[in-house]
Write a protein that holds these residues in place. Structure first.
Motif, PDB file in Angstrom:
ATOM      1  N   GLY A   1     -70.500 -44.040-107.038  1.00 12.39           N
ATOM      2  CA  GLY A   1     -70.129 -43.481-105.740  1.00 12.39           C
ATOM      3  C   GLY A   1     -68.637 -43.548-105.505  1.00 12.39           C
ATOM      4  N   ARG A   2     -68.054 -42.456-105.013  1.00 14.19           N
ATOM      5  CA  ARG A   2     -66.622 -42.407-104.717  1.00 14.19           C
ATOM      6  C   ARG A   2     -66.422 -42.363-103.215  1.00 14.19           C
ATOM      7  NH1 ARG A   2     -61.623 -40.727-102.681  1.00 14.19           N
ATOM      8  NH2 ARG A   2     -60.058 -40.585-104.336  1.00 14.19           N
ATOM      9  N   ILE A   3     -65.644 -43.301-102.695  1.00 17.38           N
ATOM     10  CA  ILE A   3     -65.455 -43.393-101.239  1.00 17.38           C
ATOM     11  C   ILE A   3     -64.787 -42.118-100.723  1.00 17.38           C
ATOM     12  CG2 ILE A   3     -63.157 -44.475-101.211  1.00 17.38           C
ATOM     13  CD1 ILE A   3     -64.430 -46.433 -99.095  1.00 17.38           C
ATOM     14  N   LEU A   4     -65.242 -41.657 -99.541  1.00 14.67           N
ATOM     15  CA  LEU A   4     -64.689 -40.439 -98.961  1.00 14.67           C
ATOM     16  C   LEU A   4     -63.517 -40.722 -98.043  1.00 14.67           C
ATOM     17  CD1 LEU A   4     -67.450 -37.870 -97.944  1.00 14.67           C
ATOM     18  CD2 LEU A   4     -65.484 -37.521 -99.415  1.00 14.67           C
ATOM     19  N   GLN A   5     -63.651 -41.776 -97.279  1.00 17.52           N
ATOM     20  CA  GLN A   5     -62.604 -42.076 -96.305  1.00 17.52           C
ATOM     21  C   GLN A   5     -62.286 -43.565 -96.350  1.00 17.52           C
ATOM     22  OE1 GLN A   5     -63.465 -40.490 -92.452  1.00 17.52           O
ATOM     23  NE2 GLN A   5     -61.476 -41.013 -91.602  1.00 17.52           N
ATOM     24  N   GLU A   6     -61.046 -43.884 -96.637  1.00 23.57           N
ATOM     25  CA  GLU A   6     -60.653 -45.283 -96.750  1.00 23.57           C
ATOM     26  C   GLU A   6     -60.412 -45.884 -95.369  1.00 23.57           C
ATOM     27  OE1 GLU A   6     -57.733 -46.239 -99.686  1.00 23.57           O
ATOM     28  OE2 GLU A   6     -58.249 -44.491-100.908  1.00 23.57           O
ATOM     29  N   ASP A   7     -60.863 -47.120 -95.194  1.00 21.66           N
ATOM     30  CA  ASP A   7     -60.686 -47.856 -93.951  1.00 21.66           C
ATOM     31  C   ASP A   7     -59.688 -48.984 -94.221  1.00 21.66           C
ATOM     32  OD1 ASP A   7     -60.830 -49.426 -91.678  1.00 21.66           O
ATOM     33  OD2 ASP A   7     -63.014 -49.243 -91.468  1.00 21.66           O
TER      34      ASP A   7
ATOM     35  N   PHE B   1     -74.824 -47.874-101.155  1.00 21.39           N
ATOM     36  CA  PHE B   1     -73.838 -46.788-101.155  1.00 21.39           C
ATOM     37  C   PHE B   1     -73.800 -46.144 -99.768  1.00 21.39           C
ATOM     38  CE2 PHE B   1     -75.351 -47.083-105.550  1.00 21.39           C
ATOM     39  CZ  PHE B   1     -74.150 -47.167-106.248  1.00 21.39           C
ATOM     40  N   ARG B   2     -72.607 -46.142 -99.172  1.00 20.75           N
ATOM     41  CA  ARG B   2     -72.462 -45.575 -97.821  1.00 20.75           C
ATOM     42  C   ARG B   2     -71.156 -44.787 -97.740  1.00 20.75           C
ATOM     43  NH1 ARG B   2     -73.181 -50.814 -97.582  1.00 20.75           N
ATOM     44  NH2 ARG B   2     -71.114 -51.188 -96.712  1.00 20.75           N
ATOM     45  N   GLY B   3     -71.237 -43.586 -97.187  1.00 18.79           N
ATOM     46  CA  GLY B   3     -70.038 -42.766 -97.014  1.00 18.79           C
ATOM     47  C   GLY B   3     -69.365 -42.423 -98.337  1.00 18.79           C
ATOM     48  N   ARG B   4     -70.171 -42.109 -99.336  1.00 18.70           N
ATOM     49  CA  ARG B   4     -69.618 -41.852-100.670  1.00 18.70           C
ATOM     50  C   ARG B   4     -70.166 -40.569-101.283  1.00 18.70           C
ATOM     51  NH1 ARG B   4     -67.132 -46.308-103.333  1.00 18.70           N
ATOM     52  NH2 ARG B   4     -67.081 -48.152-101.978  1.00 18.70           N
ATOM     53  N   ILE B   5     -69.295 -39.899-102.078  1.00 25.11           N
ATOM     54  CA  ILE B   5     -69.755 -38.833-102.965  1.00 25.11           C
ATOM     55  C   ILE B   5     -70.538 -39.519-104.071  1.00 25.11           C
ATOM     56  CG2 ILE B   5     -69.039 -37.102-104.668  1.00 25.11           C
ATOM     57  CD1 ILE B   5     -68.407 -36.075-102.021  1.00 25.11           C
TER      58      ILE B   5
ATOM     59  N   ALA C   1     -68.278 -34.019 -97.376  1.00 23.96           N
ATOM     60  CA  ALA C   1     -68.494 -34.115 -98.820  1.00 23.96           C
ATOM     61  C   ALA C   1     -68.162 -32.794 -99.504  1.00 23.96           C
ATOM     62  CB  ALA C   1     -69.935 -34.513 -99.114  1.00 23.96           C
ATOM     63  N   ILE C   2     -68.641 -31.702 -98.928  1.00 24.23           N
ATOM     64  CA  ILE C   2     -68.386 -30.377 -99.511  1.00 24.23           C
ATOM     65  C   ILE C   2     -66.896 -30.065 -99.484  1.00 24.23           C
ATOM     66  CG2 ILE C   2     -68.759 -27.890 -99.196  1.00 24.23           C
ATOM     67  CD1 ILE C   2     -71.597 -28.662 -98.172  1.00 24.23           C
ATOM     68  N   SER C   3     -66.231 -30.416 -98.399  1.00 23.43           N
ATOM     69  CA  SER C   3     -64.782 -30.175 -98.276  1.00 23.43           C
ATOM     70  C   SER C   3     -64.022 -30.949 -99.351  1.00 23.43           C
ATOM     71  CB  SER C   3     -64.277 -30.592 -96.889  1.00 23.43           C
ATOM     72  OG  SER C   3     -64.852 -29.787 -95.896  1.00 23.43           O
ATOM     73  N   TYR C   4     -64.447 -32.191 -99.580  1.00 27.41           N
ATOM     74  CA  TYR C   4     -63.780 -33.018-100.589  1.00 27.41           C
ATOM     75  C   TYR C   4     -63.906 -32.374-101.972  1.00 27.41           C
ATOM     76  CZ  TYR C   4     -62.933 -36.737-103.950  1.00 27.41           C
ATOM     77  OH  TYR C   4     -62.471 -37.455-105.024  1.00 27.41           O
TER      78      TYR C   4
ATOM     79  N   TYR D   1     -74.322 -36.867-101.790  1.00 23.57           N
ATOM     80  CA  TYR D   1     -73.592 -37.589-100.741  1.00 23.57           C
ATOM     81  C   TYR D   1     -74.477 -38.665-100.148  1.00 23.57           C
ATOM     82  CZ  TYR D   1     -71.432 -38.392 -96.150  1.00 23.57           C
ATOM     83  OH  TYR D   1     -70.884 -38.965 -95.039  1.00 23.57           O
ATOM     84  N   ALA D   2     -73.915 -39.847 -99.984  1.00 24.76           N
ATOM     85  CA  ALA D   2     -74.606 -40.937 -99.291  1.00 24.76           C
ATOM     86  C   ALA D   2     -74.023 -41.050 -97.885  1.00 24.76           C
ATOM     87  CB  ALA D   2     -74.411 -42.257-100.042  1.00 24.76           C
ATOM     88  N   GLU D   3     -74.881 -40.902 -96.893  1.00 25.64           N
ATOM     89  CA  GLU D   3     -74.413 -40.966 -95.502  1.00 25.64           C
ATOM     90  C   GLU D   3     -73.757 -42.307 -95.188  1.00 25.64           C
ATOM     91  OE1 GLU D   3     -77.073 -39.210 -92.415  1.00 25.64           O
ATOM     92  OE2 GLU D   3     -78.503 -39.136 -94.080  1.00 25.64           O
TER      93      GLU D   3
END
Length: 306
Positions: free
Chosen positions: A81-87, A61-65, A2-5, A23-25
């Motif tokens: 919430g903004r998704i961090l990593q797209e699947d 909310f999961r895996g989101r800023i 999250a911090i890196s993003y 950040y939501a885990e």
């Protein structure tokens, strides 16, 4: 992660703190377990923090800023919430808002209004933009009289809220068709709520640019350069209708004037309505004089017809 993003997006720690970005885990039960000690499941469902499917409940909310959404008083009433990593196998929406709840209605809330209303610059104007990150980057660059809609066009409720704190609303949209459509909805929605003395203007940003991009490229100076190209509501109305009707023909001018009258019928600001009406009529050479009875007497002498 999250911090890196956030660092990649050039968001400072100080700015993240001001906006309470979090950040939501990426876990189905992390928030649920943490809050279930103090709150009933029904409370968490009502607040839109968890979702229930069949008999199982899990975090929404999961895996989101996470971007907390505040009401005008500064209370947190929802989240974005903004998704961090797209699947690729399980595609998910890039941005997600809390659902409608007793506390939160997206058409009635503007992101960051609780901060913008405190700024001296807001007395003169407030910018309405389209995203959280746009507001955050503008704020960080020193442009702090800005708010964002929450996935909707500019609503009547949004406009009423802003006019409590400002003389002019400046709507900033992408220069594409979607941006023009959203701006036009703003024009339609403002008619019943605008008062004499209020102003609304529109800025259409260059293709593939949003406020975030503009700040990245040229900072506050480039933003103000774009703002200086704003157009008034009457200019925007003319631009739209002149593209829709053939103003070289009498029929086209008639259709144009009919649509002007239809659009302005709910405008209660009498002085503003007269000014906009005259401007739009003059644009097509249709300036009307007040109705007068034909003069039958000139210099007290009657004229006979021959």
């Amino acid at each position: 992660k999250a911090i890196s993003y956030l660092k990649e997006r050039n968001i400072t720690g100080e700015t993240a703190k001001i906006f309470s970005i979090g950040y939501a885990e990426n876990d189905f039960q992390s928030l649920n377990k943490s809050l279930s000690k103090d709150y009933a499941e029904s409370n968490l469902l009502d607040a839109g923090l968890i979702v229930k499917k069949d008999k199982n409940s899990y975090d929404k909310f999961r895996g989101r800023i996470m971007f907390p959404i505040h009401d005008q008083s500064g209370h947190i009433i929802a989240f974005g919430g903004r998704i961090l990593q797209e699947d690729k196998d399980k595609p998910s929406a890039k941005y997600m808002n809390s659902p409608e709840t007793k506390l939160f209605s997206k058409k009635k809330v503007l992101y960051s209004l609780h901060l913008a209303k405190k700024e001296k610059s807001s007395k003169d104007s407030i910018y309405i933009v389209e995203g959280y990150m746009d507001v955050i980057k503008l704020y960080q660059s020193g442009v702090r009289n800005c708010v964002a809609t929450l996935g909707t066009a500019v609503t009547k409720e949004n406009l009423i809220q802003c006019f409590r704190y400002t003389k002019e609303i400046i709507c900033c949209f992408d220069g594409d068709k979607a941006g023009e459509k959203a701006a036009w909805q703003g024009v339609q929605n403002i008619m019943p709520v605008i008062k004499d003395g209020d102003a609304i203007s529109f800025v259409f940003l260059p293709d593939n640019y949003d406020p975030d991009n503009i700040i990245e490229k040229g900072g506050k100076d480039l933003w103000e350069e774009n703002i200086n190209k704003k157009i008034s509501i009457e200019e925007f109305i003319y631009k739209k209708f002149s593209q829709e009707f053939d103003l070289t023909s009498a029929a086209g001018k008639t259709q144009y004037l009919q649509n002007v009258n239809l659009l302005l019928k709910d405008l209660n600001a009498k002085i503003l309505k007269d000014i906009i009406t005259e401007f739009l009529k003059e644009k097509v050479g249709a300036k009307y004089l007040p109705n007068r009875k034909p003069k039958e007497v000139i210099n007290n002498k009657k004229f006979k017809t021959h």
